[in-house]
Design an enzyme around this catalytic site. Structure first.
Site, PDB file in Angstrom:
ATOM      1  N   VAL A  89       6.552 -42.131 -42.672  1.00 51.56           N
ATOM      2  CA  VAL A  89       5.881 -42.576 -41.457  1.00 51.56           C
ATOM      3  C   VAL A  89       4.724 -41.621 -41.199  1.00 51.56           C
ATOM      4  CG1 VAL A  89       6.094 -43.075 -38.999  1.00 51.56           C
ATOM      5  CG2 VAL A  89       8.040 -43.474 -40.531  1.00 51.56           C
ATOM      6  N   CYS A  90       3.542 -42.151 -40.997  1.00 52.33           N
ATOM      7  CA  CYS A  90       2.386 -41.346 -40.632  1.00 52.33           C
ATOM      8  C   CYS A  90       2.160 -40.223 -41.655  1.00 52.33           C
ATOM      9  CB  CYS A  90       2.578 -40.828 -39.210  1.00 52.33           C
ATOM     10  SG  CYS A  90       1.110 -40.174 -38.416  1.00 52.33           S
ATOM     11  N   THR A  91       2.043 -38.991 -41.195  1.00 50.27           N
ATOM     12  CA  THR A  91       1.746 -37.881 -42.092  1.00 50.27           C
ATOM     13  C   THR A  91       2.949 -37.445 -42.924  1.00 50.27           C
ATOM     14  OG1 THR A  91       2.130 -36.347 -40.261  1.00 50.27           O
ATOM     15  CG2 THR A  91      -0.153 -36.981 -40.714  1.00 50.27           C
ATOM     16  N   GLY A  92       4.062 -38.111 -42.778  1.00 55.01           N
ATOM     17  CA  GLY A  92       5.180 -37.882 -43.686  1.00 55.01           C
ATOM     18  C   GLY A  92       4.770 -38.106 -45.131  1.00 55.01           C
ATOM     19  N   THR A 118      -1.650 -43.207 -44.680  1.00 56.40           N
ATOM     20  CA  THR A 118      -1.153 -42.300 -43.655  1.00 56.40           C
ATOM     21  C   THR A 118      -1.990 -42.538 -42.400  1.00 56.40           C
ATOM     22  OG1 THR A 118      -0.590 -39.989 -43.163  1.00 56.40           O
ATOM     23  CG2 THR A 118      -2.650 -40.375 -44.350  1.00 56.40           C
TER      24      THR A 118
END
Length: 332
Positions: A113-116, A133
Site C-alpha cells: 500500500v502506498c510507499t510500502g 506508489t
C-alpha cells in the site's frame, strides 16, 4: 462462493506507519467477514496486523497492537506491506527485508500500500515488474530501484502474484480488488457498498494531481514545466522542448525521463488533461472548445486521453465529477 477455511492475511506494520495503509485494507477484510457471517457463511478471511514490535505507533500518533512476526514459512494467503514515513527505516532493516522476501515466497500473493512499495523493492520483489506508489514518490522509487517499471497513474497494479497500490486510501481499492479476485464481484460490491466507496474508483492518480511526479524533476525542468503550462495549445514537440533547454533531442528525452519517470509526451498529455478538467469543471465551454484550448488538436484526441487516464469521456467526467453541466449552444 466462500471457502470453508479462512484465508490468513498478514498486514505488516512498523514504527511511523501510515495509519490508513493498515486500517483501510484491514477494514475491507473485516467487513467481508461481517457480511459473510450475516449471511450465515463462514468468514472468508483471517486478517491480522503483524510487526517486529508488539506495539507500533502510527505516524498519526495512534498506537497499534500487533501480532509478532510469524515464521516466514508459516501458512499465509496474502501478505500486505503498509507504507508511511517509517518505510525507509524499515527498508534499511536487513532482517525485516529478508523476512518480507521469504514471507512472500510462502504467500500466495504479496501486496503493498502506498510507499510500502519501497520495502517490496528493497526485497527485490518488484524487479522487472510494473509497480505504483504514491504519486509524490513515483520518481524516487524509479530512481532508487531502476529495475522496477514504475507507473505513476494507476490506483493499483497487479503483476503476476505481486500487487502494488497508489497513495494511502488506494489501499482500500487494492483490498477490494483482492476480495473480488477471491470471492467474485457481488461480494466485493457488497463490501464496497457497506463502506460507501467505489468498488472500482474511476480514473487514476492523475485525477488528483497534475503531472504527478513532475514536482520531483527539480529546477532543471521546473521553468520548462511552467512554460509548457502556459503554452498547452502550442507546438510542444520534443524538438521544440529540447531547443528551449539547449539540449539535443536524444539527451533531452533521456534526462527528462530519468528525472520525471515519464516521457515528455506523457507529461504533456497529463498537463493538458489537468487543464481540460479545470475548464470542464469551471466553465461552460463546449468539449470541442476545451480540446482546442488545451492543445489536443481534436475532440476525439482529448476523448481518447480521458478514457486512458480517467476511464470516462470528457462529457461524462463533467456530468459526474464537476456538476458544472453544459448548456447546449452556450459558449461553443
Amino acid at each position: 462462493m466462500h471457502q470453508t477455511v479462512p484465508r490468513p492475511v498478514d498486514i505488516l506494520a512498523f514504527p511511523d506507519v501510515q495509519l490508513l495503509d493498515v486500517a483501510g485494507p484491514l477494514q475491507v477484510f473485516a467487513t467481508a467477514n461481517d457480511l459473510a457471517r450475516a449471511a450465515g457463511l463462514p468468514p472468508p478471511y483471517l486478517p491480522r496486523v503483524v510487526a517486529r514490535e508488539g506495539t507500533v505507533s502510527a505516524s498519526a500518533g495512534l498506537g497499534l497492537v500487533a501480532c509478532p512476526l510469524p515464521a516466514a514459512d508459516q501458512v499465509c494467503d496474502t501478505l500486505i506491506v503498509a507504507g508511511g514515513w517509517g518505510v525507509h527505516e524499515a527498508a534499511r532493516d536487513p532482517q525485516l527485508v529478508e523476512w518480507v522476501r521469504s514471507r512472500s515466497v510462502h504467500a500466495r500473493r504479496t501486496a503493498s500500500v502506498c510507499t510500502g512499495a519501497f520495502l517490496l523493492a528493497a526485497a527485490g520483489l518488484l524487479d522487472a515488474r510494473r509497480a505504483v506508489t504514491h504519486w509524490t514518490r513515483c520518481a524516487e522509487l524509479a530512481a532508487r530501484f531502476p529495475a522496477v517499471r514504475v507507473e505513476a497513474d494507476p490506483i493499483f497494479i497487479r503483476d503476476g502474484d505481486i500487487w502494488t497500490s497508489a497513495g494511502i486510501t488506494a489501499g482500500i481499492d487494492l483490498a477490494l480488488a483482492l476480495v473480488e479476485d477471491d470471492l467474485g464481484r457481488a461480494p466485493a460490491l457488497d463490501v464496497a457498498r457497506h463502506l460507501v466507496v467505489f468498488l472500482k474508483r474511476p480514473g487514476g492518480q492523475a485525477q488528483f494531481s497534475t503531472a504527478l511526479s513532475l514536482q520531483h524533476a527539480g529546477e532543471r525542468f521546473g521553468e520548462l514545466h511552467a512554460w509548457i503550462a502556459e503554452h498547452l495549445a502550442s507546438d510542444l514537440s520534443v524538438s521544440v522542448l529540447a531547443d528551449r533547454m539547449g539540449m539535443s533531442e536524444r539527451s533531452f528525452v533521456r534526462h527528462y525521463r530519468a528525472q520525471t519517470g515519464m516521457t515528455p509526451a506523457r507529461a504533456i498529455e497529463r498537463m493538458r488533461l489537468e487543464a481540460a478538467r479545470r475548464l470542464l469543471g469551471d466553465t461552460r465551454l463546449s468539449v470541442k472548445r476545451v480540446a482546442a484550448r488545451c492543445g489536443f488538436g481534436s475532440e476525439e484526441t482529448m476523448r481518447r486521453g480521458f478514457l486512458r487516464a480517467l476511464g470516462v469521456p470528457p462529457q461524462t467526467y463533467r456530468d459526474r465529477f464537476t456538476g458544472a453541466g453544459h448548456t447546449p449552444g452556450a459558449h461553443p
